[in-house]
Scaffold this motif. Structure first.
Motif, PDB file in Angstrom:
ATOM      1  N   GLY A   1     -15.731  12.099 -60.456  1.00 26.43           N
ATOM      2  CA  GLY A   1     -14.531  11.329 -60.129  1.00 26.43           C
ATOM      3  C   GLY A   1     -14.603  10.688 -58.757  1.00 26.43           C
ATOM      4  N   ILE A   2     -15.114  11.434 -57.772  1.00 25.94           N
ATOM      5  CA  ILE A   2     -15.201  10.913 -56.402  1.00 25.94           C
ATOM      6  C   ILE A   2     -16.155   9.724 -56.336  1.00 25.94           C
ATOM      7  N   CYS A   3     -17.318   9.833 -56.964  1.00 25.16           N
ATOM      8  CA  CYS A   3     -18.283   8.728 -56.937  1.00 25.16           C
ATOM      9  C   CYS A   3     -17.733   7.503 -57.655  1.00 25.16           C
ATOM     10  N   GLN A   4     -17.045   7.715 -58.774  1.00 22.67           N
ATOM     11  CA  GLN A   4     -16.458   6.593 -59.496  1.00 22.67           C
ATOM     12  C   GLN A   4     -15.354   5.934 -58.675  1.00 22.67           C
ATOM     13  N   ALA A   5     -14.544   6.745 -58.000  1.00 21.31           N
ATOM     14  CA  ALA A   5     -13.466   6.192 -57.164  1.00 21.31           C
ATOM     15  C   ALA A   5     -14.051   5.437 -55.973  1.00 21.31           C
ATOM     16  N   GLY A   6     -15.134   5.984 -55.396  1.00 14.56           N
ATOM     17  CA  GLY A   6     -15.759   5.338 -54.245  1.00 14.56           C
ATOM     18  C   GLY A   6     -16.297   3.959 -54.569  1.00 14.56           C
ATOM     19  N   LEU A   7     -16.791   3.778 -55.790  1.00 12.27           N
ATOM     20  CA  LEU A   7     -17.332   2.480 -56.192  1.00 12.27           C
ATOM     21  C   LEU A   7     -16.244   1.415 -56.277  1.00 12.27           C
ATOM     22  N   LEU A   8     -14.993   1.850 -56.488  1.00  8.25           N
ATOM     23  CA  LEU A   8     -13.882   0.902 -56.632  1.00  8.25           C
ATOM     24  C   LEU A   8     -13.269   0.509 -55.294  1.00  8.25           C
ATOM     25  N   MET A   9     -13.670   1.199 -54.223  1.00  9.03           N
ATOM     26  CA  MET A   9     -13.040   0.988 -52.922  1.00  9.03           C
ATOM     27  C   MET A   9     -13.713  -0.145 -52.161  1.00  9.03           C
ATOM     28  N   GLU A  10     -12.911  -0.943 -51.492  1.00  6.86           N
ATOM     29  CA  GLU A  10     -13.392  -1.980 -50.580  1.00  6.86           C
ATOM     30  C   GLU A  10     -12.587  -1.885 -49.291  1.00  6.86           C
ATOM     31  N   PRO A  11     -13.199  -1.753 -48.119  1.00  7.14           N
ATOM     32  CA  PRO A  11     -14.645  -1.634 -47.905  1.00  7.14           C
ATOM     33  C   PRO A  11     -15.170  -0.293 -48.420  1.00  7.14           C
ATOM     34  N   ARG A  12     -16.480  -0.112 -48.289  1.00  5.14           N
ATOM     35  CA  ARG A  12     -17.101   1.095 -48.822  1.00  5.14           C
ATOM     36  C   ARG A  12     -16.509   2.361 -48.209  1.00  5.14           C
ATOM     37  N   VAL A  13     -16.469   3.403 -49.018  1.00  7.01           N
ATOM     38  CA  VAL A  13     -15.872   4.667 -48.602  1.00  7.01           C
ATOM     39  C   VAL A  13     -16.646   5.241 -47.407  1.00  7.01           C
ATOM     40  N   CYS A  14     -15.929   5.912 -46.528  1.00  8.77           N
ATOM     41  CA  CYS A  14     -16.537   6.497 -45.332  1.00  8.77           C
ATOM     42  C   CYS A  14     -17.417   7.693 -45.703  1.00  8.77           C
ATOM     43  N   GLY A  15     -18.677   7.635 -45.305  1.00  6.88           N
ATOM     44  CA  GLY A  15     -19.617   8.710 -45.632  1.00  6.88           C
ATOM     45  C   GLY A  15     -19.234  10.033 -45.007  1.00  6.88           C
ATOM     46  N   TYR A  16     -18.622   9.989 -43.813  1.00  6.09           N
ATOM     47  CA  TYR A  16     -18.237  11.238 -43.150  1.00  6.09           C
ATOM     48  C   TYR A  16     -17.199  11.994 -43.968  1.00  6.09           C
ATOM     49  N   ALA A  17     -16.309  11.256 -44.651  1.00  6.31           N
ATOM     50  CA  ALA A  17     -15.297  11.893 -45.497  1.00  6.31           C
ATOM     51  C   ALA A  17     -15.975  12.623 -46.659  1.00  6.31           C
ATOM     52  N   ILE A  18     -17.047  12.033 -47.200  1.00  5.71           N
ATOM     53  CA  ILE A  18     -17.775  12.680 -48.283  1.00  5.71           C
ATOM     54  C   ILE A  18     -18.436  13.966 -47.788  1.00  5.71           C
ATOM     55  N   VAL A  19     -18.993  13.925 -46.576  1.00  8.84           N
ATOM     56  CA  VAL A  19     -19.615  15.126 -45.999  1.00  8.84           C
ATOM     57  C   VAL A  19     -18.595  16.250 -45.884  1.00  8.84           C
ATOM     58  N   VAL A  20     -17.388  15.914 -45.416  1.00 10.12           N
ATOM     59  CA  VAL A  20     -16.325  16.912 -45.274  1.00 10.12           C
ATOM     60  C   VAL A  20     -15.970  17.503 -46.638  1.00 10.12           C
TER      61      VAL A  20
END
Length: 233
Positions: A146-165
């Motif tokens: 779900g997170i990866c699919q949601a990230g693909l829909l976001m503009e600008p690109r999702v923050c990588g630091y948030a994914i690390v957290v």
């Protein structure tokens, strides 16, 4: 004939494992839809092997160990590789070089590491017969789809630091002492299954509204309901 019947659950478990292997291959190419499909098939086979074992009375120590090994690949390694690719290619670490971003993406390998710890803990924990202690690895895998699919829909690109957290938080949830109810139905009666039906209805609504990204919201709701139920008891 008895030997064939006895090995039907193990055969289904091997299909779980095979689907997980294909999910890993697709994860290396960033084909998120096929990763989601293969992990979904693994989840289906994971459900069916347990059902087959109960119906055929074909429980075995081999089946138990094989099930954990298959789950590690399908719900640990596959989502970990998917998230690693997503962090390296489809997320953004502000002010960071491409090489440094690749190193940060390796943090996604915490997912298979903590999934292995979770599965090993589950195998020796006698408390987890009808419910779970900590987040189940299939639920964790669905969250990351779900997170990866949601990230693909976001503009600008999702923050990588948030994914690390999120990787750190959900890795810790895997091995936490938080009681979580099982999502498997033992009967179709509403009594005793109302939380499972609630999750099922919510999943359908979220998937209709948000597509596969709704899986993240579904697992989030599952965690919240488990926390509320645990606090109530």
């Amino acid at each position: 004939m008895n030997v064939i019947v006895k090995n039907i659950p193990n055969t289904i478990t091997c299909l779980n494992l095979l689907s997980g292997c294909f999910a890993c291959l697709f994860a290396f190419t960033g084909d998120y839809d096929r990763v989601a499909l293969c992990i979904g098939l693994s989840a289906l086979f994971d459900f069916l092997d347990g059902m087959a074992a109960r119906l055929l009375h074909a429980y075995s120590p081999l089946g138990k160990e094989l099930d954990s090994l298959a789950d590690l690949i399908s719900f640990g390694l596959a989502p970990g590789l998917m998230v690693m690719y997503f962090m390296a290619h489809d997320s953004l670490f502000h002010g960071m070089s491409e090489e440094a971003q690749t190193w940060w993406a390796l943090s996604a390998l915490l997912i298979p590491v903590f999934s292995a710890l979770r599965l090993a803990k589950f195998n020796i924990d006698t408390r987890q017969t009808t419910s779970f202690i900590g987040l189940p690895v299939p639920a964790n895998a669905l969250f990351w789809i779900g997170i990866c699919q949601a990230g693909l829909l976001m503009e600008p690109r999702v923050c990588g630091y948030a994914i690390v957290v999120l990787v750190v938080i959900f890795s810790l949830l895997l091995v936490s002492e938080i009681p979580m109810f099982s999502l498997k139905f033992k009967s179709l009666k509403f009594k005793g299954n109302y939380l499972r039906y609630l999750i099922l209805v919510a999943a359908v609504v979220f998937l209709i509204l948000f597509g596969l990204s709704g899986l993240a919201a579904t697992i989030g709701l599952y965690i919240v309901l488990s926390l509320l139920t645990a606090r109530k008891h």
